[in-house]
Design an enzyme around this catalytic site. Structure first.
Site, PDB file in Angstrom:
ATOM      1  N   LYS A 253      27.627 -23.522  20.415  1.00 17.90           N
ATOM      2  CA  LYS A 253      27.104 -24.603  19.768  1.00 17.90           C
ATOM      3  C   LYS A 253      28.171 -25.164  18.946  1.00 17.90           C
ATOM      4  CE  LYS A 253      23.862 -25.491  15.967  1.00 17.90           C
ATOM      5  NZ  LYS A 253      22.798 -24.796  14.863  1.00 17.90           N
ATOM      6  N   ASP A 258      25.217 -31.526  10.705  1.00 16.91           N
ATOM      7  CA  ASP A 258      23.758 -31.394  10.970  1.00 16.91           C
ATOM      8  C   ASP A 258      22.979 -31.753   9.765  1.00 16.91           C
ATOM      9  OD1 ASP A 258      21.355 -31.105  11.804  1.00 16.91           O
ATOM     10  OD2 ASP A 258      21.362 -28.816  11.709  1.00 16.91           O
ATOM     11  N   LYS A 265      17.190 -32.000   6.290  1.00 14.91           N
ATOM     12  CA  LYS A 265      17.341 -30.978   5.570  1.00 14.91           C
ATOM     13  C   LYS A 265      17.212 -31.225   4.229  1.00 14.91           C
ATOM     14  CE  LYS A 265      20.393 -28.542   8.751  1.00 14.91           C
ATOM     15  NZ  LYS A 265      19.483 -27.403   8.542  1.00 14.91           N
ATOM     16  N   ASP A 276      28.300 -26.123  11.207  1.00 19.25           N
ATOM     17  CA  ASP A 276      27.385 -25.458  12.026  1.00 19.25           C
ATOM     18  C   ASP A 276      28.010 -25.634  13.502  1.00 19.25           C
ATOM     19  OD1 ASP A 276      24.606 -25.015  12.295  1.00 19.25           O
ATOM     20  OD2 ASP A 276      24.052 -27.204  12.655  1.00 19.25           O
ATOM     21  N   ASP A 335      15.363 -30.641  13.588  1.00 20.02           N
ATOM     22  CA  ASP A 335      16.630 -29.799  13.073  1.00 20.02           C
ATOM     23  C   ASP A 335      16.831 -28.569  13.758  1.00 20.02           C
ATOM     24  OD1 ASP A 335      18.313 -28.952  11.075  1.00 20.02           O
ATOM     25  OD2 ASP A 335      16.980 -27.746   9.661  1.00 20.02           O
ATOM     26  N   GLU A 337      18.081 -28.361  16.568  1.00 18.83           N
ATOM     27  CA  GLU A 337      19.025 -29.139  17.593  1.00 18.83           C
ATOM     28  C   GLU A 337      19.888 -28.128  18.383  1.00 18.83           C
ATOM     29  OE1 GLU A 337      21.766 -27.960  14.907  1.00 18.83           O
ATOM     30  OE2 GLU A 337      19.826 -28.772  14.503  1.00 18.83           O
ATOM     31  N   ARG A 339      19.472 -25.415  19.633  1.00 14.97           N
ATOM     32  CA  ARG A 339      18.763 -24.727  20.972  1.00 14.97           C
ATOM     33  C   ARG A 339      18.879 -26.089  22.230  1.00 14.97           C
ATOM     34  NH1 ARG A 339      13.359 -22.610  18.282  1.00 14.97           N
ATOM     35  NH2 ARG A 339      15.040 -22.607  16.410  1.00 14.97           N
TER      36      ARG A 339
END
Length: 484
Positions: A253, A258, A265, A276, A335, A337, A339
């Site tokens: 990833k 993010d 968030k 992230d 959020d 994101e 996956r």
């Protein structure tokens, strides 16, 4: 004008293996703590009582060693802890000497106990190489640090183990570098271009831009990256040694920042989202390490890079996104994101390259931090033998893993009503996220490494320092070695 960013990759210190002490260079010793059930006189050096507690480093004001580091009971992991604590103490002393007008030293000699095995030496080297890691964006000169540790031992054959540990440590340090880099610098393009620059001569790197992603149908990556003015990228890395009989696909990833998107968030903690992409960083660094060691396994690595931002072009809860290969996802929370981008990369990697084994790494779910805390990586695996390999590989390089269950009772929750699958199905978050990803693995032997907990640290422990930890990079290198 001075570039305030530290260099990427960080050059870890050098460990030399030597047969005897040199005159003039400061020295250090390692000592074990006395057993609780044994009566003995406390060890004193230069009038200082030495505890021998693991990670306890004491300065000795006398002829002989300047530092004495405790090994606790002498288990291998205590050597890693002692090595990290020792290099921190040495760097602090070096800075203090310079501040007070003293002569800067650049090398320290460390006497290795006779009972130390190869496993002890590997752990010690990892602690020494990583315990003094620093990342600071500054306009001032960086604080001085020791450049060389001379490991004094009667066994010259330990040099090969130290060299291998140096490659593993370099992979961890590079992962930290990439994850610590602030997101005003670390755009998807920067991460992709840096991966190409640091990959090494034996690794082929292709960087795919947003036009290529659109033409190929990477709907998940484009949706996540659509809210940012900085377009997404896909990093494709290939290591193809001659004669390799197995092919490992690594997917990481690469969310360079993010915000959570429209499902934004809370402000508290959002600054940490520069890390992230720690899973992608671990994959990039692992491929570099695998190639440096010349491991006999073919490796393809994919890192989908995107910034999950808020704008009029952000993707929305309720959207239906079509991934590479055609499968569709009902979006429930922007959020979630990670996956979305992993699904594209998994589907593409499996269809395009036909690997034998698939492993992905991601800071995927906060639920994993609740489950296992901040020092243990959780993982899911479709294959028991692969799961055992992950745990064993981590244990050999000082990274702890715990296998989580792919509970089939929740698999039905992943099925979509308006699309093929649901992005955020009901149920335990880490498990349902893994079950979602499994939908894109085509039944291959697959492991999903969720490193949301151990990817960052707020304090020193063992060889870890505050900030990005570099967790998973060493495991991926060691896993490739065992699979090859």
């Amino acid at each position: 004008m001075r570039n305030p960013l530290p260099p990427v990759p960080t050059n870890v210190l050098e460990i030399e293996v030597a047969g005897d002490l040199r005159r003039g260079a400061p020295t250090a010793r390692l000592v074990t703590a006395p057993a609780d059930d044994v009566e003995s006189e406390p060890l004193e050096i230069g009038g200082v009582r030495i505890t021998g507690k693991a990670g306890d480093v004491q300065t000795v004001p006398a002829d002989g060693p300047r530092w004495v580091a405790g090994l606790g009971d002498g288990e291998p992991k205590q050597y890693r802890k002692a090595g990290a604590a020792l290099v921190r103490a040495v760097n602090a002393a070096l800075a203090d000497d310079v501040d007070h007008g003293g002569k800067a030293f650049r090398a320290v000699q460390l006497e290795l106990p006779e009972e130390a095995s190869g496993e002890h030496v590997t752990e010690l080297a990892l602690g020494l190489l990583l315990g003094g890691y620093k990342f600071k964006v500054t306009g001032s000169d960086p604080s001085p640090s020791v450049r060389t540790i001379r490991l004094v031992t009667s066994d010259p054959g330990l040099g090969e183990l130290v060299s291998r540990a140096s490659v593993l440590a370099a992979a961890t340090a590079l992962t930290r570098d990439l994850a610590n880099t602030p997101s005003n610098v670390k755009t998807p393009a920067w991460l992709a271009d840096t991966a190409a620059r640091v990959a090494g001569p034996r690794v082929e790197v292709s960087v795919r831009d947003e036009k290529w992603l659109a033409a190929q149908g990477f709907g998940g990556v484009l949706a996540v990256g659509g809210g940012s003015s900085r377009p997404p990228r896909l990093v494709e890395m290939a290591y193809r040694p001659s004669g390799a009989s197995r092919h490992l696909l690594l997917v990481g990833k690469g969310i360079t920042f993010d915000t959570g998107g429209l499902s934004i968030k809370p402000a508290d903690g959002m600054h940490l989202m520069r890390t992230d992409m720690a899973g992608g960083a671990a994959v990039i660094a692992a491929v570099r390490g695998i190639a440096a060691l010349g491991l006999p396994i073919r490796v393809t690595a994919l890192v989908p890079c995107a910034e999950n931002h808020v704008s009029g072009s952000s993707y929305r809860p309720g959207d239906i996104v079509r991934h590479y290969g055609g499968k569709t996802t009902e979006v429930g929370n922007t959020d979630a994101e990670g996956r979305m981008v992993l699904a594209d990369a998994l589907a593409y990697g499996i269809r395009r390259f036909s690997p034998d084994v698939v492993v992905d790494a991601a800071t995927l779910t906060g639920a994993m931090k609740v489950s296992l805390g901040l020092r243990t990586g959780g993982f899911f695996a479709s294959d028991a033998s692969l799961a055992a390999e992950v745990i064993a590989a981590g244990a050999r390089v000082g990274e702890a893993w715990w296998r989580m269950p792919l509970v089939e009772d929740y698999a039905e929750n992943v099925r979509g009503e308006f699309g093929d699958v649901r992005q955020t199905p009901a149920g335990p978050g880490s498990i349902t996220a893994a079950l979602f990803l499994r939908e894109f693995t085509e039944g291959l032997p697959w492991a999903h490494l969720d490193i949301a907990g151990p990817a960052r640290s707020e304090k020193n422990y063992d060889e870890v320092v505050p900030g990005a930890t570099g967790f998973a990079a060493r495991t991926l290198v060691e896993l490739a070695a065992s699979l090859g």
